[in-house]
Scaffold this motif. Structure first.
Motif, mmCIF file in Angstrom:
data_model
loop_
_atom_site.group_PDB
_atom_site.id
_atom_site.type_symbol
_atom_site.label_atom_id
_atom_site.label_comp_id
_atom_site.label_asym_id
_atom_site.label_seq_id
_atom_site.Cartn_x
_atom_site.Cartn_y
_atom_site.Cartn_z
ATOM 1 N N PHE A 99 -3.981 -6.347 -24.679
ATOM 2 C CA PHE A 99 -5.288 -6.518 -25.312
ATOM 3 C C PHE A 99 -5.740 -5.266 -26.052
ATOM 4 O O PHE A 99 -6.226 -5.337 -27.175
ATOM 5 C CB PHE A 99 -6.347 -6.935 -24.286
ATOM 6 N N ALA A 100 -5.580 -4.112 -25.429
ATOM 7 C CA ALA A 100 -6.020 -2.867 -26.067
ATOM 8 C C ALA A 100 -5.156 -2.552 -27.288
ATOM 9 O O ALA A 100 -5.665 -2.090 -28.314
ATOM 10 C CB ALA A 100 -5.978 -1.721 -25.075
ATOM 11 N N LYS A 101 -3.858 -2.796 -27.199
ATOM 12 C CA LYS A 101 -2.979 -2.543 -28.338
ATOM 13 C C LYS A 101 -3.290 -3.509 -29.486
ATOM 14 O O LYS A 101 -3.282 -3.111 -30.655
ATOM 15 C CB LYS A 101 -1.524 -2.686 -27.889
ATOM 16 N N SER A 102 -3.589 -4.769 -29.160
ATOM 17 C CA SER A 102 -3.963 -5.738 -30.193
ATOM 18 C C SER A 102 -5.269 -5.328 -30.864
ATOM 19 O O SER A 102 -5.397 -5.389 -32.090
ATOM 20 C CB SER A 102 -4.119 -7.130 -29.584
ATOM 21 N N TRP A 103 -6.242 -4.926 -30.060
ATOM 22 C CA TRP A 103 -7.528 -4.483 -30.578
ATOM 23 C C TRP A 103 -7.330 -3.274 -31.492
ATOM 24 O O TRP A 103 -7.887 -3.197 -32.587
ATOM 25 C CB TRP A 103 -8.430 -4.149 -29.410
ATOM 26 N N THR A 104 -6.524 -2.323 -31.042
ATOM 27 C CA THR A 104 -6.261 -1.118 -31.830
ATOM 28 C C THR A 104 -5.562 -1.465 -33.148
ATOM 29 O O THR A 104 -5.908 -0.907 -34.193
ATOM 30 C CB THR A 104 -5.398 -0.140 -31.021
ATOM 31 N N ALA A 105 -4.595 -2.374 -33.103
ATOM 32 C CA ALA A 105 -3.890 -2.774 -34.325
ATOM 33 C C ALA A 105 -4.850 -3.446 -35.306
ATOM 34 O O ALA A 105 -4.799 -3.195 -36.516
ATOM 35 C CB ALA A 105 -2.740 -3.709 -33.979
ATOM 36 N N PHE A 106 -5.742 -4.295 -34.789
ATOM 37 C CA PHE A 106 -6.731 -4.959 -35.649
ATOM 38 C C PHE A 106 -7.662 -3.935 -36.295
ATOM 39 O O PHE A 106 -7.924 -3.988 -37.498
ATOM 40 C CB PHE A 106 -7.528 -5.980 -34.838
ATOM 41 N N LEU A 107 -8.155 -2.988 -35.501
ATOM 42 C CA LEU A 107 -9.056 -1.964 -36.047
ATOM 43 C C LEU A 107 -8.338 -1.059 -37.044
ATOM 44 O O LEU A 107 -8.931 -0.613 -38.021
ATOM 45 C CB LEU A 107 -9.665 -1.129 -34.928
ATOM 46 N N ASP A 108 -7.060 -0.806 -36.782
ATOM 47 C CA ASP A 108 -6.287 0.038 -37.704
ATOM 48 C C ASP A 108 -6.119 -0.649 -39.059
ATOM 49 O O ASP A 108 -6.254 -0.014 -40.105
ATOM 50 C CB ASP A 108 -4.928 0.362 -37.088
ATOM 51 N N LYS A 109 -5.848 -1.952 -39.037
ATOM 52 C CA LYS A 109 -5.694 -2.688 -40.295
ATOM 53 C C LYS A 109 -7.008 -2.793 -41.060
ATOM 54 O O LYS A 109 -7.017 -2.820 -42.279
ATOM 55 C CB LYS A 109 -5.136 -4.078 -40.016
ATOM 56 N N SER A 110 -8.110 -2.845 -40.312
ATOM 57 C CA SER A 110 -9.406 -2.949 -40.992
ATOM 58 C C SER A 110 -9.950 -1.580 -41.407
ATOM 59 O O SER A 110 -10.964 -1.507 -42.089
ATOM 60 C CB SER A 110 -10.416 -3.652 -40.086
ATOM 61 N N GLY A 111 -9.303 -0.509 -40.988
ATOM 62 C CA GLY A 111 -9.721 0.838 -41.364
ATOM 63 C C GLY A 111 -10.816 1.412 -40.493
ATOM 64 O O GLY A 111 -11.418 2.425 -40.825
ATOM 65 N N LEU A 112 -11.093 0.789 -39.350
ATOM 66 C CA LEU A 112 -12.167 1.244 -38.467
ATOM 67 C C LEU A 112 -11.674 2.020 -37.250
ATOM 68 O O LEU A 112 -12.481 2.395 -36.401
ATOM 69 C CB LEU A 112 -12.985 0.032 -37.988
ATOM 70 N N LEU A 113 -10.376 2.243 -37.146
ATOM 71 C CA LEU A 113 -9.824 2.928 -35.970
ATOM 72 C C LEU A 113 -10.162 4.412 -36.017
ATOM 73 O O LEU A 113 -9.866 5.100 -36.988
ATOM 74 C CB LEU A 113 -8.308 2.736 -35.910
ATOM 75 N N LYS A 114 -10.803 4.898 -34.943
ATOM 76 C CA LYS A 114 -11.165 6.312 -34.869
ATOM 77 C C LYS A 114 -10.250 7.074 -33.916
ATOM 78 O O LYS A 114 -10.007 8.248 -34.093
ATOM 79 C CB LYS A 114 -12.613 6.458 -34.409
ATOM 80 N N GLN A 115 -9.774 6.403 -32.883
ATOM 81 C CA GLN A 115 -8.950 7.058 -31.870
ATOM 82 C C GLN A 115 -7.802 6.126 -31.488
ATOM 83 O O GLN A 115 -8.031 4.948 -31.209
ATOM 84 C CB GLN A 115 -9.803 7.361 -30.635
ATOM 85 N N PRO A 116 -6.565 6.619 -31.440
ATOM 86 C CA PRO A 116 -5.447 5.758 -31.054
ATOM 87 C C PRO A 116 -5.503 5.403 -29.569
ATOM 88 O O PRO A 116 -6.139 6.103 -28.772
ATOM 89 C CB PRO A 116 -4.217 6.600 -31.379
ATOM 90 N N PHE A 117 -4.844 4.329 -29.196
ATOM 91 C CA PHE A 117 -4.766 3.895 -27.805
ATOM 92 C C PHE A 117 -3.863 4.852 -27.034
ATOM 93 O O PHE A 117 -2.776 5.181 -27.483
ATOM 94 C CB PHE A 117 -4.220 2.473 -27.765
ATOM 95 N N THR A 118 -4.308 5.309 -25.875
ATOM 96 C CA THR A 118 -3.554 6.296 -25.105
ATOM 97 C C THR A 118 -3.098 5.728 -23.761
ATOM 98 O O THR A 118 -3.615 4.714 -23.292
ATOM 99 C CB THR A 118 -4.397 7.555 -24.840
ATOM 100 N N ARG A 119 -2.161 6.422 -23.142
ATOM 101 C CA ARG A 119 -1.700 6.039 -21.804
ATOM 102 C C ARG A 119 -2.827 6.163 -20.792
ATOM 103 O O ARG A 119 -2.920 5.387 -19.853
ATOM 104 C CB ARG A 119 -0.538 6.927 -21.364
ATOM 105 N N GLN A 120 -3.697 7.143 -21.002
ATOM 106 C CA GLN A 120 -4.796 7.352 -20.072
ATOM 107 C C GLN A 120 -5.787 6.181 -20.120
ATOM 108 O O GLN A 120 -6.319 5.769 -19.093
ATOM 109 C CB GLN A 120 -5.500 8.676 -20.373
ATOM 110 N N GLU A 121 -6.031 5.649 -21.315
ATOM 111 C CA GLU A 121 -6.908 4.478 -21.430
ATOM 112 C C GLU A 121 -6.311 3.290 -20.695
ATOM 113 O O GLU A 121 -7.024 2.528 -20.047
ATOM 114 C CB GLU A 121 -7.103 4.091 -22.896
ATOM 115 N N ASN A 122 -5.004 3.114 -20.791
ATOM 116 C CA ASN A 122 -4.358 2.018 -20.086
ATOM 117 C C ASN A 122 -4.510 2.189 -18.574
ATOM 118 O O ASN A 122 -4.695 1.213 -17.854
ATOM 119 C CB ASN A 122 -2.881 1.933 -20.476
ATOM 120 N N THR A 123 -4.471 3.405 -18.097
ATOM 121 C CA THR A 123 -4.666 3.666 -16.675
ATOM 122 C C THR A 123 -6.088 3.338 -16.254
ATOM 123 O O THR A 123 -6.306 2.764 -15.178
ATOM 124 C CB THR A 123 -4.337 5.140 -16.361
#
Length: 146
Positions: A99-123
């Motif tokens: 879910f987080a990777k999908s959300w990040t990919a969607f935001l990246d394509k729309s140009g709204l991504l500010k911070q990449p998804f990290t291992r710590q966020e997954n934890t």
């Protein structure tokens, strides 16, 4: 029993000077393969771990909330029908990552991504989801105090 020479020919390996047996040659080859491959920790060694304040993101809590609600119903259903509940660590980790990777990919394509998804966020996601499911299993009407 095959001779030492036959073993060498079948495996395609031959001992080098200083190595006694074919087993030593195989161990040498395996050690070289391990040294050549990069481990996950070697890959992330150069990356700086974000502070704990930056690990607790809105994205992590939103995904945790959605997965927590979903897995809470699963835990309640399993608990009421079978009386047991499996550990949800793997499910929470994989679904949280998806879910987080999908959300990040969607935001990246729309140009709204500010911070990449990290291992710590997954934890953080995995911890929150498992805690939520644990509360659903052991709290409220399922505590046996009815």
């Amino acid at each position: 029993m095959a001779s030492r020479r036959d073993e060498k020919l079948e495996s395609g390996l031959s001992p080098e000077p200083g190595f006694d047996t074919l087993t030593d040659a195989v161990e040498r080859r395996n050690h070289k393969a391990e040294a050549d491959s990069d481990s996950v920790e070697k890959i992330f060694r150069s990356k700086v771990v974000p502070t704990w304040q930056k690990q607790l993101t809105f994205r992590a809590f939103a995904v945790s909330f959605v997965l927590g609600v979903m897995l809470t119903f699963i835990v309640m259903k399993l608990n009421l029908t079978t009386g047991i509940t499996p550990s949800l660590n793997v499910s929470a980790g994989l679904l949280g990552f998806f879910f987080a990777k999908s959300w990040t990919a969607f935001l990246d394509k729309s140009g709204l991504l500010k911070q990449p998804f990290t291992r710590q966020e997954n934890t953080v996601i995995q911890t929150c989801v498992v805690a939520t499911a644990g509360i659903a299993f052991s709290g409220g009407d399922f505590s046996g105090n009815i």
